[in-house]
Design an enzyme around this catalytic site. Structure first.
Site, PDB file in Angstrom:
ATOM      1  N   LYS B  59     -22.781  11.343 -11.354  1.00 37.24           N
ATOM      2  CA  LYS B  59     -21.370  10.946 -11.300  1.00 37.24           C
ATOM      3  C   LYS B  59     -20.939  10.058 -12.460  1.00 37.24           C
ATOM      4  O   LYS B  59     -19.752  10.027 -12.811  1.00 37.24           O
ATOM      5  CB  LYS B  59     -21.096  10.219  -9.978  1.00 37.24           C
ATOM      6  N   SER B  84     -17.681   8.373  -1.283  1.00 42.12           N
ATOM      7  CA  SER B  84     -18.701   8.024  -0.292  1.00 42.12           C
ATOM      8  C   SER B  84     -19.815   7.197  -0.930  1.00 42.12           C
ATOM      9  O   SER B  84     -20.669   6.676  -0.245  1.00 42.12           O
ATOM     10  CB  SER B  84     -19.285   9.285   0.317  1.00 42.12           C
ATOM     11  N   GLU B 214     -25.232  23.785  -0.318  1.00 41.48           N
ATOM     12  CA  GLU B 214     -24.563  22.821   0.558  1.00 41.48           C
ATOM     13  C   GLU B 214     -25.375  22.606   1.831  1.00 41.48           C
ATOM     14  O   GLU B 214     -26.172  23.456   2.220  1.00 41.48           O
ATOM     15  CB  GLU B 214     -23.186  23.381   0.981  1.00 41.48           C
ATOM     16  N   GLY B 218     -21.649  21.674   6.173  1.00 41.81           N
ATOM     17  CA  GLY B 218     -20.520  21.503   5.250  1.00 41.81           C
ATOM     18  C   GLY B 218     -20.480  22.647   4.249  1.00 41.81           C
ATOM     19  O   GLY B 218     -20.476  22.430   3.043  1.00 41.81           O
ATOM     20  N   ASP B 220     -18.279  24.700   3.181  1.00 39.33           N
ATOM     21  CA  ASP B 220     -16.929  25.128   2.785  1.00 39.33           C
ATOM     22  C   ASP B 220     -16.903  25.938   1.493  1.00 39.33           C
ATOM     23  O   ASP B 220     -16.142  26.897   1.369  1.00 39.33           O
ATOM     24  CB  ASP B 220     -16.006  23.911   2.657  1.00 39.33           C
ATOM     25  N   SER B 315     -29.324  15.980  -7.978  1.00 47.26           N
ATOM     26  CA  SER B 315     -28.110  15.323  -8.450  1.00 47.26           C
ATOM     27  C   SER B 315     -28.043  13.817  -8.250  1.00 47.26           C
ATOM     28  O   SER B 315     -27.241  13.155  -8.897  1.00 47.26           O
ATOM     29  CB  SER B 315     -26.890  15.976  -7.798  1.00 47.26           C
TER      30      SER B 315
END
Lengths: 334, 334
Positions: B59, B84, B214, B218, B220, B315
């Site tokens: 990030k 989060s 995923e 979750g 999606d 990650s």
């Protein structure tokens, strides 16, 4: 085993040659930093992450170099080694990659991960009682039976030359970063890693003090440096740092180390475990207790580092989940 | 917040430019392998270790790129973000390094390490209830009060361009190693990391399928890829993978991802925790649950890899000791 020639210290060129042998075989491990760690210590700390090396410790460098330099006819029947676990895995791996068999004498109380992985590399493991049997005599007997050479864990010029490539990489990585460390701290058992690192740095980054760090219960190198001769500790050496349980420095390694090293540093088992926890949170690295003592020297203040730039070698990461869990249960994380 | 220009996908040159912005600021994380892992999976597995990135996750790349590209007058009063935890730390760090204040909305149930470290970077943290408050509305209100911009966690071209530098590095590291992966698998929450990686690889390593992974609860992005439109999951998303709890793909990220990604993969929480344990033993890396799902896809067989060369992005590594200890307590280690 060791011919007289093997007791000559390796020179810088021999380490450069080892780096050539290791190219494309061993990992060039990263030199890592952490903002959180630097803030914690008010220092610029660089971690040479040998836990990310093949087989999980720096030992692969020495084992590969040593076996590669054996005359093909000498190693055709295989190799023998004795080790508490990291050299064991390293010799097993280097032997398998050379397509020769390996027989390894390991103490019964070696961590499960080290024994399982040594066997995973196809080596035959012979257990021994650390307190009742002499590991070197046992290895000699195994070598004689099989007619094959021993790969010494530290007291051999080729093993030391291989470990010295850690020092070459530190020097070139520091150069690329534009930094000159005020000190380098290296975990020390028999003294092979630090002998190689100090030999490399003497030429590649001269003038930087190189400190050995040991568990307090196994401070043979610190005491030997102070005495100017090899001290043998009395009684069994007990520490959670299973990879650093030597009771006396190697003959060749001490010959090198007494001329090149800065004063020795010791840390307690609790300090080593706490350093593992800091490495978990700040660096996202898994260190074994013996691999964490260099970092522990900085965190504990045994090697003052405030306002300084320091490199700590994190020499290995082969630790059982149980011990790692113990390190994580300390109350004051984050 | 997002001007129309921000909803244009970043192109390859924008990612190359982000790499320039990040040079000397972010780490070039290593691409690691493990003999034990390869033997376990009968594959050549390469791990892009973003857990070793500054602030412990990828990030930082997006946050730094985004803040660096804000006009100086826009960011002079500081920045706001909602997250989060990994984007929170990243924005806090990038803001401090730019010498501007940061205000971050974080859910009450974020891992302690993520909250503590966000505050450690000097950010003001505003807690919210994940199920009762709308994080985007909250961020907008905070931004309006302060008169400063929001740094979006994924749905912004500059954020995505920053994350894309992970893909640039994978391509150049694979080239240096002489390998062409058969597949790349990337953890996927809002989809910013994989949108950047896929954009970079489309040019730098064309033809390699890039799979999002995923948590099963979750999924999606997987469902949205299958439907060809953004699906919104009903009910709260519950998973140990706290960094991957999106209930719908981002608008811009999905616009990129629907054109570039290979099919989605899902793993269970147990598979993510088991992958953390394998990373501990085989790679000596600390991964958080969400950071381990790519590796979990390989270990579980959800992405078949036998005989293939695969890159898995790990990650992030920001995990509390308690959850990590839980991952280690699984019975069949080694």
């Amino acid at each position: 085993m060791n011919s007289p020639a093997d007791l000559r210290p390796p020179d810088f060129d021999s380490i450069v040659d080892a780096a050539r042998l290791l190219h494309g075989v061993a990992a060039v491990t990263p030199l890592l930093r952490s903002d959180a760690l630097d803030a914690r210590l008010d220092a610029a700390v660089w971690i040479k992450a040998e836990c990310l090396q093949r087989t999980g410790s720096f030992k692969f460098r020495g084992a590969w170099t040593n076996i590669s330099r054996l005359p093909a006819e000498d190693r055709s029947c295989g190799v023998v080694a004795y080790s508490s676990g990291n050299h064991a895995q390293a010799v097993a791996a280097a032997a398998m990659l050379h397509d020769i068999p390996a027989t390894i004498a390991m103490p019964q109380d070696a961590p499960a991960i080290k024994r399982t992985r040594t066997e995973g590399w196809g080596a035959a493991v012979r257990s021994f009682d650390r307190n009742a049997e002499d590991r070197i005599e046992l290895a000699r007997a195994l070598a004689e039976e099989r007619g094959c050479p021993i790969v010494p864990p530290y007291d051999h010029r080729d093993t030391i030359a291989g470990q010295g490539t850690v020092g070459l990489e530190i020097a070139s990585q520091c150069r690329a970063l534009g930094i000159v460390p005020d000190a380098v701290v290296v975990p020390c058992g028999g003294g092979g890693l630090i002998a190689g690192v100090a030999t490399a740095l003497k030429t590649a980054m001269p003038g930087v003090p190189v400190h050995p760090c040991e568990p307090a219960a196994g401070d043979d190198t610190k005491r030997s440096l102070e005495a100017g001769r090899r001290i043998v500790l009395t009684g069994p050496v007990r520490s959670v740092c299973d990879s650093l349980l030597a009771d006396t420095p190697g003959e060749l390694t001490f010959e090198i180390n007494r001329r090149t090293l800065a004063p020795g540093i010791v840390v307690t088992d609790a300090e080593a475990l706490y350093a593992m926890r800091i490495a978990f949170g700040d660096l996202k690295l898994v260190l074994e207790p013996g691999g964490a003592v260099g970092l522990a020297a900085l965190i504990s203040g045994e090697l003052p580092c405030r306002g300084r730039t320091v490199v700590a070698v994190a020499s290995g990461g082969n630790v059982d989940a149980e011990i790692f869990g113990r390190a994580l249960r300390d109350p004051d994380m984050h």
